[in-house]
Write a protein that holds these residues in place. Structure first.
Motif: not given
Length: 147
Positions: A20-28, A30-35, A63-65
């Motif tokens: 989150i601190g780095a600010g890359d929505p796609g990489r952030i 990746e740490l969320y479940a599909d649901d 949605d997280a991205a």
């Protein structure tokens, strides 16, 4: 004998905060479940307003991205700071306490909002993301000025 999930939870939350601190929505994302159970503790009638579209419930990794992209698009780049005061971990659950400082791009007004973020981590990904924040501070920063 079951293994204590707390170390894995703490590691995933630490990595999430770093991303989150780095600010890359796609990489952030990746740490969320599909649901994912993603909730904001804001009045429902305030969810998805044009001035704060990132404030709404979410349900998927995509949605997280989108959340982090929308959040970035509505704030002034380089004028943000988050201070994490404490991370509490109990098994699969973690609570992150801190203060967010941002500047609303449409109004140029800055704000500080205290927050609590309740995360649940399973198998190395976030399955619950519940945010409790000072919604009044955010709403005031984005509200049009009254003439």
């Amino acid at each position: 004998m079951t293994t204590d999930p707390a170390p894995s939870t703490r590691a995933t939350v630490s990595e999430l905060l770093a991303r989150i601190g780095a600010g890359d929505p796609g990489r952030i994302a990746e740490l969320y479940a599909d649901d994912c159970d993603w909730r904001f503790d804001w009045p429902e009638e305030e969810h998805g307003r044009p001035d704060t579209p990132w404030i709404r419930h979410r349900a998927t990794r995509a949605d997280a991205a989108a959340h982090f992209r929308e959040l970035g698009a509505h704030h002034v780049p380089g004028e943000a700071d988050t201070v994490v005061e404490r991370v509490l971990v109990d098994g699969e659950d973690a609570v992150v306490l801190g203060v967010i400082r941002q500047t609303a791009a449409p109004t140029g007004r800055s704000y500080a909002a205290r927050f609590a973020l309740h995360l649940t981590v399973r198998d190395g990904v976030v399955v619950r993301h519940h945010v409790y924040e000072d919604s009044l501070a955010v709403a005031r920063a984005f509200a049009p000025r009254e003439e």
